[in-house]
Design a protein around this motif. Structure first.
Motif, PDB file in Angstrom:
ATOM      1  N   LEU A 132      -4.147 -34.919   6.455  1.00 21.09           N
ATOM      2  CA  LEU A 132      -4.527 -34.835   4.893  1.00 21.09           C
ATOM      3  C   LEU A 132      -3.274 -34.411   3.987  1.00 21.09           C
ATOM      4  O   LEU A 132      -3.131 -35.253   3.037  1.00 21.09           O
ATOM      5  N   PRO A 138      -8.925 -43.396  14.430  1.00 19.28           N
ATOM      6  CA  PRO A 138      -9.961 -43.513  13.113  1.00 19.28           C
ATOM      7  C   PRO A 138     -11.056 -44.371  13.101  1.00 19.28           C
ATOM      8  O   PRO A 138     -10.993 -45.146  14.005  1.00 19.28           O
ATOM      9  N   TRP A 198      -4.521 -46.172   8.136  1.00 19.13           N
ATOM     10  CA  TRP A 198      -3.909 -45.127   9.006  1.00 19.13           C
ATOM     11  C   TRP A 198      -2.647 -45.331   9.594  1.00 19.13           C
ATOM     12  O   TRP A 198      -1.721 -44.762   9.756  1.00 19.13           O
ATOM     13  N   TYR A 230     -10.507 -40.529   3.608  1.00 19.92           N
ATOM     14  CA  TYR A 230     -11.071 -40.388   5.211  1.00 19.92           C
ATOM     15  C   TYR A 230     -10.994 -39.011   5.638  1.00 19.92           C
ATOM     16  O   TYR A 230     -12.050 -38.373   6.132  1.00 19.92           O
ATOM     17  N   CYS A 231      -9.845 -38.357   5.508  1.00 19.96           N
ATOM     18  CA  CYS A 231      -9.788 -36.989   5.950  1.00 19.96           C
ATOM     19  C   CYS A 231     -10.790 -35.952   5.236  1.00 19.96           C
ATOM     20  O   CYS A 231     -11.342 -35.156   5.854  1.00 19.96           O
ATOM     21  N   ARG A 232     -10.615 -36.159   3.814  1.00 19.24           N
ATOM     22  CA  ARG A 232     -11.715 -35.314   3.158  1.00 19.24           C
ATOM     23  C   ARG A 232     -13.126 -35.562   3.583  1.00 19.24           C
ATOM     24  O   ARG A 232     -13.488 -34.299   3.578  1.00 19.24           O
ATOM     25  N   LEU A 291     -13.435 -34.306   7.716  1.00 17.70           N
ATOM     26  CA  LEU A 291     -12.895 -33.066   8.207  1.00 17.70           C
ATOM     27  C   LEU A 291     -13.296 -32.060   7.074  1.00 17.70           C
ATOM     28  O   LEU A 291     -13.581 -32.079   6.055  1.00 17.70           O
TER      29      LEU A 291
END
Length: 229
Positions: A3, A73, A81, A147-149, A152
């Motif tokens: 991120l 992912p 990614w 996607y990370c936010r 995760l």
């Protein structure tokens, strides 16, 4: 880590796009994923940033690219990614090919790079990069960051917590920046990046989110005031 680096790349692309908007460039490079472009871009970085900083960037980007290559992912973001991982690798390779940077040793406890330096000549980078490439870089990095936010649990680091608690305590930006050892402009950049990371639009929303998550507390006004008022 992913991120943080995706957000850095997004910041980078946005600032280059801003330079395009101010009339700089546009550059002709559309293949910004390769080492050749990154070596040209690094020459611009070297005008204002020390070789040790480049060495830190290379090491950090290498670790992140390796990490991204070790996980799979969701298919919806797989292409973005891969592109971000490739971009990070190309930057690292370009720096490693520079004799001024390649042999430097990064000291233990070195700087954790979280914000794009303001001293970079983004107008010079805009003269290298085509606007379509800048937008593709931004959208690709933004997709990975999103996607990370959403996948995760995002927890602020120590510096971010200090900013959040200071704001919750009612400190003015100028006073908070001075206490933490930043310029007010740099503090504003930190806060803007943090609100973007949390997915909020303002200081009030950011502090409220932090309180709701239990990261910080709001002082009791009755305790912070003076008696007999």
């Amino acid at each position: 880590m992913v991120l943080r680096h995706a957000a850095l790349i997004e910041q980078y692309a946005i600032r280059i796009a801003e330079a395009h908007g101010l009339g700089y460039g546009p550059g002709e490079h559309t293949d910004i994923w390769g080492v050749e472009f990154q070596r040209n871009a690094q020459k611009v970085w070297k005008e204002t940033l020390a070789p040790l900083f480049h060495r830190q960037v290379a090491d950090s980007y290498e670790r992140c690219a390796w990490l991204m290559g070790s996980v799979s992912p969701d298919q919806s973001v797989a292409g973005d990614w891969e592109n971000v991982a490739g971009y990070l690798s190309a930057v690292a390779v370009a720096i490693n090919k520079d004799p001024d940077c390649a042999e430097l040793e990064v000291p233990s406890g070195s700087l954790d790079i979280r914000h794009m330096p303001e001293v970079i000549h983004y107008e010079r980078l805009a003269e290298l990069m085509h606007p379509d490439a800048a937008e593709r870089l931004r959208s690709t990095a933004a997709a990975v960051a999103h996607y990370c936010r959403t996948s995760l649990s995002i927890v602020p680091d120590e510096m971010q917590l200090a900013c959040l608690q200071g704001l919750a305590n009612g400190e003015k930006h100028a006073d908070l920046a001075m206490r933490l050892g930043y310029s007010e402009r740099h503090l504003q950049r930190i806060l803007a990046d943090m609100w973007h990371q949390f997915g909020v639009d303002s200081t009030i929303e950011g502090v409220s989110h932090a309180v709701a998550q239990g990261w910080i507390t709001v002082p009791n006004k009755r305790d912070s005031g003076t008696s007999g008022d």
